[in-house]
Design a protein around this motif. Structure first.
Motif, PDB file in Angstrom:
ATOM      1  N   ILE A 163      14.698  -6.675 -50.243  1.00  0.00           N
ATOM      2  CA  ILE A 163      15.515  -5.564 -49.739  1.00  0.00           C
ATOM      3  C   ILE A 163      16.976  -5.997 -49.649  1.00  0.00           C
ATOM      4  CG2 ILE A 163      15.969  -4.084 -47.740  1.00  0.00           C
ATOM      5  CD1 ILE A 163      12.928  -4.187 -47.165  1.00  0.00           C
ATOM      6  N   ILE A 218      13.381   1.880 -49.190  1.00  0.00           N
ATOM      7  CA  ILE A 218      13.449   0.718 -48.303  1.00  0.00           C
ATOM      8  C   ILE A 218      12.466   0.881 -47.145  1.00  0.00           C
ATOM      9  CG2 ILE A 218      14.928  -0.444 -46.609  1.00  0.00           C
ATOM     10  CD1 ILE A 218      17.257  -0.023 -48.559  1.00  0.00           C
ATOM     11  N   GLY A 219      12.360   2.084 -46.603  1.00  0.00           N
ATOM     12  CA  GLY A 219      11.424   2.319 -45.506  1.00  0.00           C
ATOM     13  C   GLY A 219       9.983   2.055 -45.909  1.00  0.00           C
ATOM     14  N   THR A 276       8.933   0.232 -48.429  1.00  0.00           N
ATOM     15  CA  THR A 276       8.805  -1.189 -48.744  1.00  0.00           C
ATOM     16  C   THR A 276       8.657  -2.021 -47.479  1.00  0.00           C
ATOM     17  OG1 THR A 276      10.120  -0.917 -50.764  1.00  0.00           O
ATOM     18  CG2 THR A 276       9.930  -3.146 -49.887  1.00  0.00           C
ATOM     19  N   ALA A 277       9.443  -1.708 -46.455  1.00  0.00           N
ATOM     20  CA  ALA A 277       9.341  -2.442 -45.191  1.00  0.00           C
ATOM     21  C   ALA A 277       7.970  -2.263 -44.546  1.00  0.00           C
ATOM     22  CB  ALA A 277      10.441  -1.990 -44.236  1.00  0.00           C
ATOM     23  N   LEU A 336      12.673  -8.220 -41.476  1.00  0.00           N
ATOM     24  CA  LEU A 336      12.796  -6.964 -42.213  1.00  0.00           C
ATOM     25  C   LEU A 336      13.895  -6.089 -41.619  1.00  0.00           C
ATOM     26  CD1 LEU A 336       8.987  -6.325 -42.681  1.00  0.00           C
ATOM     27  CD2 LEU A 336      10.626  -6.646 -44.546  1.00  0.00           C
ATOM     28  N   SER A 354      17.363  -7.084 -42.771  1.00  0.00           N
ATOM     29  CA  SER A 354      17.617  -7.172 -44.216  1.00  0.00           C
ATOM     30  C   SER A 354      18.768  -6.282 -44.669  1.00  0.00           C
ATOM     31  CB  SER A 354      16.340  -6.842 -45.005  1.00  0.00           C
ATOM     32  OG  SER A 354      15.866  -5.547 -44.687  1.00  0.00           O
ATOM     33  N   ARG A 355      18.837  -5.040 -44.161  1.00  0.00           N
ATOM     34  CA  ARG A 355      19.960  -4.152 -44.443  1.00  0.00           C
ATOM     35  C   ARG A 355      20.140  -3.234 -43.234  1.00  0.00           C
ATOM     36  NH1 ARG A 355      20.833  -1.520 -50.147  1.00  0.00           N
ATOM     37  NH2 ARG A 355      22.976  -1.721 -49.389  1.00  0.00           N
ATOM     38  N   ASN A 372      15.836   4.740 -42.240  1.00  0.00           N
ATOM     39  CA  ASN A 372      14.422   4.835 -42.618  1.00  0.00           C
ATOM     40  C   ASN A 372      13.707   3.500 -42.436  1.00  0.00           C
ATOM     41  OD1 ASN A 372      16.225   6.631 -44.263  1.00  0.00           O
ATOM     42  ND2 ASN A 372      14.265   7.628 -44.660  1.00  0.00           N
ATOM     43  N   LEU A 373      14.414   2.415 -42.673  1.00  0.00           N
ATOM     44  CA  LEU A 373      13.857   1.077 -42.474  1.00  0.00           C
ATOM     45  C   LEU A 373      13.358   0.911 -41.043  1.00  0.00           C
ATOM     46  CD1 LEU A 373      13.544  -1.998 -43.191  1.00  0.00           C
ATOM     47  CD2 LEU A 373      15.940  -2.246 -42.568  1.00  0.00           C
ATOM     48  N   ASP A 378      22.031   7.804 -46.220  1.00  0.00           N
ATOM     49  CA  ASP A 378      21.348   6.638 -45.671  1.00  0.00           C
ATOM     50  C   ASP A 378      21.127   6.755 -44.168  1.00  0.00           C
ATOM     51  OD1 ASP A 378      21.059   4.138 -47.693  1.00  0.00           O
ATOM     52  OD2 ASP A 378      22.671   5.471 -48.317  1.00  0.00           O
TER      53      ASP A 378
END
Length: 330
Positions: free
Chosen positions: A43, A54-55, A57-58, A79, A82-83, A88-89, A220
């Protein structure tokens, strides 16, 4: 639309595979992930990017943490760090937190998050298509590889083209990372949508000529008043659109709304390596050692927004009331 999703889950090998977006459109390379540490690194390094993607994937990163026997609190922290900008992450990690210690429940929740992304973005695409006509300009990348579903702004564009509502798309290259040139152009080509690539500083020119009828972009993170963070350059497009009397729409799932923020002033904005500005895909384009800045996002004020495209429909001012009502109806 021919879709290439950003990830696939191998149930037998219990492995998450990501398409390496850094290497598109030259080659399609899939990267296997087997731990939360690998996932956080992927990420951060933009192997995967786009707020909804990204969400998801996390969420699978937490599944991998269970499988790899990692400390779950440390995995979640890695996680989360990461960003910082895409909310959403954090929503995904919050949902996964209640299943810590239960592998099968974690896997079921990650799958549920992915399915919801697809359903949500199909609805966003349908609502967004209704406000588009003629020629449309977009910025950065908001298609299936950024989302894991149908796309947000790109999903609306593809659906509007399918319905015969739009005839052409202007694609900003999106310096310095070139998501428009490398990814959006690639996705629209696969979808068969007529599009032309332009450098970011050409947008005003085509607006002045009357060749842009709407602008639609992704999000985002959005505050409750409609201020939102998106890829750097979005704010400038909104200013240009307002000057030329062109409707400007952000498209997003309601999961990208941060209900804790009244306005956009507190949205954390990631600053990436200056080398991504001084180099183009590894090739230097500026004098050695010359200073540069790379804020990856900017914040567009709600006063420049015509309407907000969500899975519940298009929200018009006052945005705070509309967003509050949409979130309450979930």
């Amino acid at each position: 639309m021919e879709r290439t999703l950003p990830f696939r889950w191998d149930d037998d090998a219990r492995t998450l595979w990501l398409i390496d977006q850094r290497r598109l459109p030259d080659e399609e390379v899939w990267v296997p992930l087997t731990s939360a540490h690998d996932t956080a690194e992927a990420i951060r390094d933009m192997v995967v990017r786009g707020a909804p993607a990204i969400g998801v994937t996390a969420a699978y990163g937490m599944v991998l943490a269970h499988l790899a026997g990692e400390d779950l609190d440390e995995a979640e922290r890695a996680l989360a760090e990461s960003r910082p900008t895409a909310v959403n992450l954090f929503h995904a990690l919050e949902r996964m937190r209640s299943h810590k210690g239960d592998l099968e429940a974690s896997l079921a929740e990650a799958r549920a998050i992915w399915r919801e992304v697809e359903r949500t973005e199909k609805a966003i695409s349908e609502h967004g298509a209704r406000v588009l006509k003629g020629q449309v300009l977009t910025h950065c990348n908001t298609g299936p590889i950024a989302t894991g579903g149908y796309g947000t702004a790109i999903g609306a564009i593809v659906e509007a083209y399918r319905q015969g509502r739009i005839s052409h798309v202007w694609v900003d290259e999106t310096r310095p990372y070139l998501q428009g040139a490398r990814l959006t152009a690639w996705e629209l080509q696969k979808a068969g949508v007529p599009a032309t690539l332009i450098s970011d500083n050409m947008a005003a020119h085509f607006m002045k000529l009357g060749e842009v009828n709407q602008v639609i972009v992704g999000v985002d993170r959005m505050a409750m008043n409609g201020d939102f963070a998106n890829k750097i350059g979005t704010y400038g497009l909104a200013v240009l659109a307002r000057h030329h009397g062109i409707p400007f729409y952000p498209a997003l799932p309601l999961s990208s709304v941060d209900s804790k923020l009244d306005d956009g002033s507190a949205i954390p904005l990631e600053e990436r390596s200056a080398e991504e500005v001084t180099h183009l895909r590894g090739v230097p384009i500026a004098p050695a050692g010359f200073p540069a800045r790379h804020p990856a996002f900017d914040v567009t004020p709600h006063t420049l927004v015509t309407g907000i495209v969500t899975e519940k429909g298009v929200i018009y001012p006052p945005f705070d009331e509309g967003l509050e009502g949409a979130l309450a109806s979930d």
